[in-house]
Design a protein around this motif. Structure first.
Motif, PDB file in Angstrom:
ATOM      1  N   TYR A 143      34.091  48.000  48.747  1.00  0.00           N
ATOM      2  CA  TYR A 143      33.637  46.705  49.248  1.00  0.00           C
ATOM      3  C   TYR A 143      33.128  46.746  50.685  1.00  0.00           C
ATOM      4  CZ  TYR A 143      35.372  44.997  44.868  1.00  0.00           C
ATOM      5  OH  TYR A 143      35.563  44.793  43.520  1.00  0.00           O
ATOM      6  N   GLY A 144      33.011  47.938  51.247  1.00  0.00           N
ATOM      7  CA  GLY A 144      32.389  48.100  52.553  1.00  0.00           C
ATOM      8  C   GLY A 144      33.149  47.429  53.675  1.00  0.00           C
ATOM      9  N   ILE A 145      32.409  46.945  54.640  1.00  0.00           N
ATOM     10  CA  ILE A 145      33.012  46.358  55.839  1.00  0.00           C
ATOM     11  C   ILE A 145      33.892  45.154  55.504  1.00  0.00           C
ATOM     12  CG2 ILE A 145      31.019  44.920  56.438  1.00  0.00           C
ATOM     13  CD1 ILE A 145      33.236  46.769  58.962  1.00  0.00           C
ATOM     14  N   VAL A 146      33.488  44.345  54.541  1.00  0.00           N
ATOM     15  CA  VAL A 146      34.302  43.183  54.153  1.00  0.00           C
ATOM     16  C   VAL A 146      35.637  43.654  53.573  1.00  0.00           C
ATOM     17  CG1 VAL A 146      34.424  41.164  52.646  1.00  0.00           C
ATOM     18  CG2 VAL A 146      32.292  41.719  53.797  1.00  0.00           C
ATOM     19  N   ASP A 153      34.268  48.920  30.211  1.00  0.00           N
ATOM     20  CA  ASP A 153      33.032  48.209  29.919  1.00  0.00           C
ATOM     21  C   ASP A 153      32.443  47.688  31.239  1.00  0.00           C
ATOM     22  OD1 ASP A 153      31.342  47.439  27.587  1.00  0.00           O
ATOM     23  OD2 ASP A 153      31.696  45.415  28.334  1.00  0.00           O
ATOM     24  N   ALA A 154      31.990  46.442  31.292  1.00  0.00           N
ATOM     25  CA  ALA A 154      31.343  45.898  32.496  1.00  0.00           C
ATOM     26  C   ALA A 154      32.299  45.808  33.685  1.00  0.00           C
ATOM     27  CB  ALA A 154      30.737  44.530  32.195  1.00  0.00           C
ATOM     28  N   ALA A 155      33.600  45.734  33.425  1.00  0.00           N
ATOM     29  CA  ALA A 155      34.579  45.645  34.522  1.00  0.00           C
ATOM     30  C   ALA A 155      34.654  46.939  35.333  1.00  0.00           C
ATOM     31  CB  ALA A 155      35.958  45.298  33.974  1.00  0.00           C
ATOM     32  N   THR A 156      34.184  48.052  34.765  1.00  0.00           N
ATOM     33  CA  THR A 156      34.233  49.334  35.461  1.00  0.00           C
ATOM     34  C   THR A 156      33.516  49.273  36.802  1.00  0.00           C
ATOM     35  OG1 THR A 156      34.333  50.502  33.344  1.00  0.00           O
ATOM     36  CG2 THR A 156      33.690  51.803  35.266  1.00  0.00           C
ATOM     37  N   ASP A 157      32.355  48.618  36.852  1.00  0.00           N
ATOM     38  CA  ASP A 157      31.548  48.555  38.076  1.00  0.00           C
ATOM     39  C   ASP A 157      31.412  47.152  38.661  1.00  0.00           C
ATOM     40  OD1 ASP A 157      30.952  51.328  37.993  1.00  0.00           O
ATOM     41  OD2 ASP A 157      29.453  50.935  36.455  1.00  0.00           O
ATOM     42  N   ALA A 158      32.107  46.185  38.087  1.00  0.00           N
ATOM     43  CA  ALA A 158      31.953  44.788  38.516  1.00  0.00           C
ATOM     44  C   ALA A 158      32.506  44.557  39.915  1.00  0.00           C
ATOM     45  CB  ALA A 158      32.661  43.862  37.534  1.00  0.00           C
ATOM     46  N   LYS A 159      31.918  43.585  40.617  1.00  0.00           N
ATOM     47  CA  LYS A 159      32.423  43.204  41.934  1.00  0.00           C
ATOM     48  C   LYS A 159      33.770  42.494  41.800  1.00  0.00           C
ATOM     49  CE  LYS A 159      31.225  41.049  46.271  1.00  0.00           C
ATOM     50  NZ  LYS A 159      30.204  40.406  47.077  1.00  0.00           N
ATOM     51  N   LEU A 200      39.354  42.997  55.246  1.00  0.00           N
ATOM     52  CA  LEU A 200      40.405  42.320  54.486  1.00  0.00           C
ATOM     53  C   LEU A 200      41.666  43.176  54.388  1.00  0.00           C
ATOM     54  CD1 LEU A 200      41.132  39.777  52.899  1.00  0.00           C
ATOM     55  CD2 LEU A 200      40.383  40.956  50.853  1.00  0.00           C
ATOM     56  N   VAL A 201      41.504  44.464  54.149  1.00  0.00           N
ATOM     57  CA  VAL A 201      42.656  45.366  54.072  1.00  0.00           C
ATOM     58  C   VAL A 201      43.385  45.395  55.415  1.00  0.00           C
ATOM     59  CG1 VAL A 201      43.330  47.802  53.887  1.00  0.00           C
ATOM     60  CG2 VAL A 201      41.810  46.795  52.174  1.00  0.00           C
ATOM     61  N   LYS A 202      42.655  45.533  56.512  1.00  0.00           N
ATOM     62  CA  LYS A 202      43.290  45.572  57.841  1.00  0.00           C
ATOM     63  C   LYS A 202      43.968  44.244  58.180  1.00  0.00           C
ATOM     64  CE  LYS A 202      42.123  49.742  58.778  1.00  0.00           C
ATOM     65  NZ  LYS A 202      43.084  50.802  58.631  1.00  0.00           N
ATOM     66  N   ALA A 203      43.293  43.132  57.893  1.00  0.00           N
ATOM     67  CA  ALA A 203      43.858  41.812  58.179  1.00  0.00           C
ATOM     68  C   ALA A 203      45.122  41.570  57.353  1.00  0.00           C
ATOM     69  CB  ALA A 203      42.827  40.726  57.910  1.00  0.00           C
ATOM     70  N   SER A 204      45.092  41.990  56.115  1.00  0.00           N
ATOM     71  CA  SER A 204      46.261  41.824  55.254  1.00  0.00           C
ATOM     72  C   SER A 204      47.438  42.641  55.775  1.00  0.00           C
ATOM     73  CB  SER A 204      45.916  42.251  53.827  1.00  0.00           C
ATOM     74  OG  SER A 204      47.055  42.156  53.017  1.00  0.00           O
ATOM     75  N   ARG A 205      47.158  43.841  56.249  1.00  0.00           N
ATOM     76  CA  ARG A 205      48.212  44.688  56.805  1.00  0.00           C
ATOM     77  C   ARG A 205      48.840  44.032  58.036  1.00  0.00           C
ATOM     78  NH1 ARG A 205      46.077  50.479  56.783  1.00  0.00           N
ATOM     79  NH2 ARG A 205      47.155  50.980  54.881  1.00  0.00           N
TER      80      ARG A 205
END
Length: 129
Positions: free
Chosen positions: A101-104, A8-14, A108-113
């Motif tokens: 989520y683009g650059i953000v 439903d709406a969760a498919t494309d939600a932020k 976040l993925v790199k910082a978490s790693r």
């Protein structure tokens, strides 16, 4: 349920509220980033989080579109079955999150790693019930 919108709406939600369940059945909701891929919804979180422990015990979850604080729910709640992904699946989850989520997301993925290491986060795959 339309095939193009299995969550439903969760498919494309932020933000998507992921509800897991304690042993006594009490629901616990957490807002997470999510990326749809076919008939699955992919999420990414800390490996040691309580939601991961609850999913390992009981894969039943509910997802629904929400805001960043897990409030302002929209669309209908969708029941699903969650699977904790292996290393390759988690890497794929990271790539999907970074892409959506683009650059953000990428930062976040790199910082978490850097902060947690390769095994500090884990992907979650959800299929609708």
């Amino acid at each position: 349920m339309a095939a193009a919108q299995p969550f439903d709406a969760a498919t494309d939600a932020k933000y998507v509220q992921l509800t897991t369940f304690r042993k006594d059945g009490t629901p616990v909701a957490s807002p997470l980033w999510a990326a749809a891929e076919g008939e699955t919804l992919i999420m990414w979180t800390e490996t040691t989080s309580w939601k991961v422990k609850r999913i390992r015990r009981d894969p039943h979850v509910v997802v629904q579109a929400c805001d960043a604080r897990g409030k302002n729910l929209r669309g209908r709640p969708v029941e699903g079955s969650a699977t904790i992904l292996d290393g390759a699946g988690t890497e794929h989850a990271r790539q999907l999150i970074a892409k959506k989520y683009g650059i953000v997301g990428w930062i976040l993925v790199k910082a978490s790693r850097l902060r947690r290491g390769e095994d500090g986060t884990v992907g979650i795959s959800i299929t609708p019930r």
